[in-house]
Design a protein around this motif. Structure first.
Motif, mmCIF file in Angstrom:
data_model
loop_
_atom_site.group_PDB
_atom_site.id
_atom_site.type_symbol
_atom_site.label_atom_id
_atom_site.label_comp_id
_atom_site.label_asym_id
_atom_site.label_seq_id
_atom_site.Cartn_x
_atom_site.Cartn_y
_atom_site.Cartn_z
ATOM 1 N N ALA A 198 34.202 34.975 49.838
ATOM 2 C CA ALA A 198 34.178 36.443 49.844
ATOM 3 C C ALA A 198 33.629 36.989 48.535
ATOM 4 O O ALA A 198 32.854 37.955 48.520
ATOM 5 N N LEU A 199 34.010 36.372 47.441
ATOM 6 C CA LEU A 199 33.567 36.826 46.119
ATOM 7 C C LEU A 199 32.053 36.661 45.974
ATOM 8 O O LEU A 199 31.352 37.594 45.571
ATOM 9 N N GLY A 200 31.542 35.489 46.315
ATOM 10 C CA GLY A 200 30.112 35.248 46.178
ATOM 11 C C GLY A 200 29.282 36.106 47.106
ATOM 12 O O GLY A 200 28.279 36.709 46.697
ATOM 13 N N ALA A 201 29.690 36.178 48.364
ATOM 14 C CA ALA A 201 28.923 36.942 49.347
ATOM 15 C C ALA A 201 28.956 38.439 49.050
ATOM 16 O O ALA A 201 27.932 39.128 49.118
ATOM 17 N N GLY A 202 30.131 38.959 48.717
ATOM 18 C CA GLY A 202 30.251 40.386 48.428
ATOM 19 C C GLY A 202 29.450 40.801 47.214
ATOM 20 O O GLY A 202 28.817 41.870 47.198
ATOM 21 N N THR A 203 29.437 39.959 46.184
ATOM 22 C CA THR A 203 28.703 40.280 44.961
ATOM 23 C C THR A 203 27.212 40.346 45.208
ATOM 24 O O THR A 203 26.533 41.295 44.796
ATOM 25 N N ALA A 204 26.661 39.339 45.875
ATOM 26 C CA ALA A 204 25.220 39.330 46.142
ATOM 27 C C ALA A 204 24.826 40.488 47.042
ATOM 28 O O ALA A 204 23.801 41.144 46.817
ATOM 29 N N HIS A 205 25.641 40.747 48.067
ATOM 30 C CA HIS A 205 25.293 41.808 49.015
ATOM 31 C C HIS A 205 25.324 43.182 48.351
ATOM 32 O O HIS A 205 24.662 44.113 48.813
ATOM 33 N N THR A 206 26.056 43.305 47.266
ATOM 34 C CA THR A 206 26.158 44.588 46.574
ATOM 35 C C THR A 206 25.127 44.755 45.471
ATOM 36 O O THR A 206 24.679 45.875 45.212
ATOM 37 N N ARG A 222 34.632 53.616 47.613
ATOM 38 C CA ARG A 222 34.903 52.390 48.369
ATOM 39 C C ARG A 222 36.304 52.429 48.963
ATOM 40 O O ARG A 222 36.521 52.036 50.117
ATOM 41 N N VAL A 223 37.282 52.877 48.187
ATOM 42 C CA VAL A 223 38.649 52.977 48.692
ATOM 43 C C VAL A 223 38.718 53.977 49.845
ATOM 44 O O VAL A 223 39.370 53.740 50.869
ATOM 45 N N GLY A 270 31.366 49.412 40.923
ATOM 46 C CA GLY A 270 32.465 50.205 41.463
ATOM 47 C C GLY A 270 32.545 50.131 42.977
ATOM 48 O O GLY A 270 33.631 50.049 43.560
ATOM 49 N N ALA A 271 31.360 50.135 43.627
ATOM 50 C CA ALA A 271 31.332 50.072 45.088
ATOM 51 C C ALA A 271 31.759 48.714 45.618
ATOM 52 O O ALA A 271 32.129 48.585 46.787
ATOM 53 N N LEU A 272 31.715 47.677 44.777
ATOM 54 C CA LEU A 272 32.173 46.345 45.165
ATOM 55 C C LEU A 272 33.682 46.221 45.119
ATOM 56 O O LEU A 272 34.269 45.384 45.807
ATOM 57 N N ILE A 299 38.013 41.425 41.120
ATOM 58 C CA ILE A 299 37.795 40.636 39.900
ATOM 59 C C ILE A 299 36.305 40.548 39.595
ATOM 60 O O ILE A 299 35.880 40.747 38.445
ATOM 61 N N ALA A 300 35.489 40.265 40.607
ATOM 62 C CA ALA A 300 34.044 40.184 40.397
ATOM 63 C C ALA A 300 33.474 41.512 39.909
ATOM 64 O O ALA A 300 32.586 41.548 39.042
ATOM 65 N N SER A 301 33.998 42.620 40.446
ATOM 66 C CA SER A 301 33.483 43.935 40.039
ATOM 67 C C SER A 301 33.811 44.234 38.583
ATOM 68 O O SER A 301 33.007 44.828 37.861
ATOM 69 N N VAL A 302 34.987 43.807 38.130
ATOM 70 C CA VAL A 302 35.362 44.028 36.731
ATOM 71 C C VAL A 302 34.485 43.191 35.805
ATOM 72 O O VAL A 302 34.014 43.671 34.765
ATOM 73 N N VAL A 303 34.217 41.939 36.190
ATOM 74 C CA VAL A 303 33.321 41.102 35.388
ATOM 75 C C VAL A 303 31.924 41.717 35.351
ATOM 76 O O VAL A 303 31.276 41.751 34.301
#
Length: 443
Positions: free
Chosen positions: A145-153, A350-351, A388-390, A424-428
């Motif tokens: 989920a982390l990898g896919a969501g980050t790339a897609h965003t 996003r929320v 932020g949108a992630l 976590i990915a969005s904060v990084v």
């Protein structure tokens, strides 16, 4: 300053229409756009033209590119190329780094392929890797989920980062470079942090509901090899980056190079390469069916994205974008605070609405005039908005339910394997953005 209030009112109306009235996000965005135009005193005679012009301008910039990118990704998925890439990348890692390999495979696949499709492709592999490497299944699922969501965003040619250049006015190659590097940093840092945090919060008694639902993939007669499977993605990326580098080093491009390195032409070439690769294992009818499925998906995405462009056009016509920039300048033009505000606005959307696309496009249109006021390149504004949108996808996001239900997790489990790793990915990614804007503002 009253126009800022009208902006807030129109945003509230958009959110309420999506959440309470259950209107499609595209329709809700257009209604909110028209309301903002009326409240901001744009004449009735001009308003319709501004709205349709904003939609058309953004579609002229990214419409074909998004369509070709989605066709490319669908063909990669249906031809078996995506599975070949995933197996190869994960197989190249040791047991110790298996989660990084799994997240890296998800990151690479989700550049051209939709999140849901990437997740379904990788679930059987995640289950197998968790067993073989003796890792917790939720850690494997969360890494995907982390990898896919980050790339897609964050990485073109997915719609959100592809639209960033058009909305904020910079080259898509810059977005590809910065988004790709920032996304990779977010994945590596995110997996490391997630691996440390998850064992402290995971409670099998409440987070697990049943056994994983194994997803059977329809096989193709002849899957491509790894390098061949990677070719449809690599070709347009190389073409776009060549144009960006050539412009930076040599200035103006010759006419033929301008055409060839344009993102639309590059993604068209990538889609044609995807057809050639898929032809090894699919019939012509199967490839046409795959492309037709992609076009249907593209239509929904483009409608929402174009509606966001209309919203941005009204913001610009009403002078609200300049007003936001003036407010930031009046408070000293602090880039750190402004980029943090971009992140928080993206998070709030996003929320509220669930869709990362709606959150990204709307936030970037609101912040489109911000970069000059804080003295940074607009790519950093885009990165903050996208991060932020992630951040906080949850129960109103279709990706949440795919991620929770297929592995057999409960709602609380879904929050820990979808919402938590992407946060976590969005904060990084935000930290990367703040450091990048400080060290290399390019303003």
């Amino acid at each position: 300053m009253i126009d800022l209030l009208w902006l807030a009112v129109s945003i509230a109306v958009i959110v309420l229409l999506i959440l309470k009235v259950k209107l499609h996000p595209a329709i809700s965005l257009v209604i909110g756009t028209l309301l903002l135009g009326v409240l901001a005193r744009i004449s009735f005679g001009e308003l319709a033209g501004v709205v349709t012009g904003g939609f058309g301008d953004l579609m002229a910039g990214i419409g074909l590119s998004v369509g070709f990118g989605i066709i490319l990704g669908q063909l990669m998925s249906d031809s078996g190329g995506a599975r070949v890439i995933a197996r190869t990348l994960v197989g190249a890692t040791s047991e110790r780094f298996a989660m990084f390999g799994l997240a890296g495979a998800a990151f690479l696949l989700s550049i051209p392929v939709f999140y849901d499709v990437t997740f379904v492709i990788l679930v059987p592999l995640a289950i197998a890797i968790a067993r073989e490497a003796r890792k917790p299944l939720p850690l494997a699922v969360g890494s995907v989920a982390l990898g896919a969501g980050t790339a897609h965003t964050m990485v073109p040619p997915t719609p959100n980062p592809l639209a960033a250049g058009e909305i904020l006015g910079f080259d898509v190659g810059i977005m590809l470079l910065v988004g790709g590097l920032g996304g990779l940093v977010a994945v590596l840092g995110g997996v490391a942090l997630y691996s440390a945090i998850l064992p402290r919060v995971w409670r099998p008694a409440v987070d697990v509901e049943g056994e994983p639902a194994m997803v059977e993939h329809a096989g193709v007669r002849r899957e491509p090899g790894f390098l061949l499977a990677l070719l449809p993605l690599a070709v347009p990326v190389v073409i776009i980056l060549t144009g960006t580098a050539w412009t930076a080093l040599a200035g103006e491009l010759p006419g033929w190079a301008v055409l060839l390195t344009d993102k639309t032409v590059a993604l068209l070439i990538g889609a044609l390469v995807a057809y050639l690769v898929a032809a090894r294992g699919m019939t012509r009818d199967e490839m046409n069916t795959s492309a037709g499925t992609a076009v249907q998906s593209a239509g929904i995405v483009l409608l929402v994205t174009g509606a966001g462009g209309a919203f941005g056009a009204v913001i610009e016509a009403a002078g609200i974008g300049d007003l936001i920039a003036d407010v930031v300048s009046a408070f000293g033009g602090n880039a750190f605070v402004a980029l943090l505000a971009c992140y928080l606005v993206g998070m709030a959307f996003r929320v509220a609405v669930g869709s990362g696309t709606v959150a990204s496009i709307t936030t970037m249109t609101i912040m489109a005039s911000l970069a000059p006021a804080i003295g940074v390149h607009p790519v950093w504004v885009a990165m903050a908005c996208l991060a932020g949108a992630l951040s906080l996808g949850h129960l109103n996001d279709s990706g949440f339910w795919v991620t929770a239900r297929i592995p057999g997790f409960s709602v609380t489990g879904g929050l820990k394997v979808y919402t938590l790793p992407e946060l976590i990915a969005s904060v990084v990614a935000l930290v990367f953005t703040l450091i990048g804007a400080t060290v290399l503002p390019m303003g």
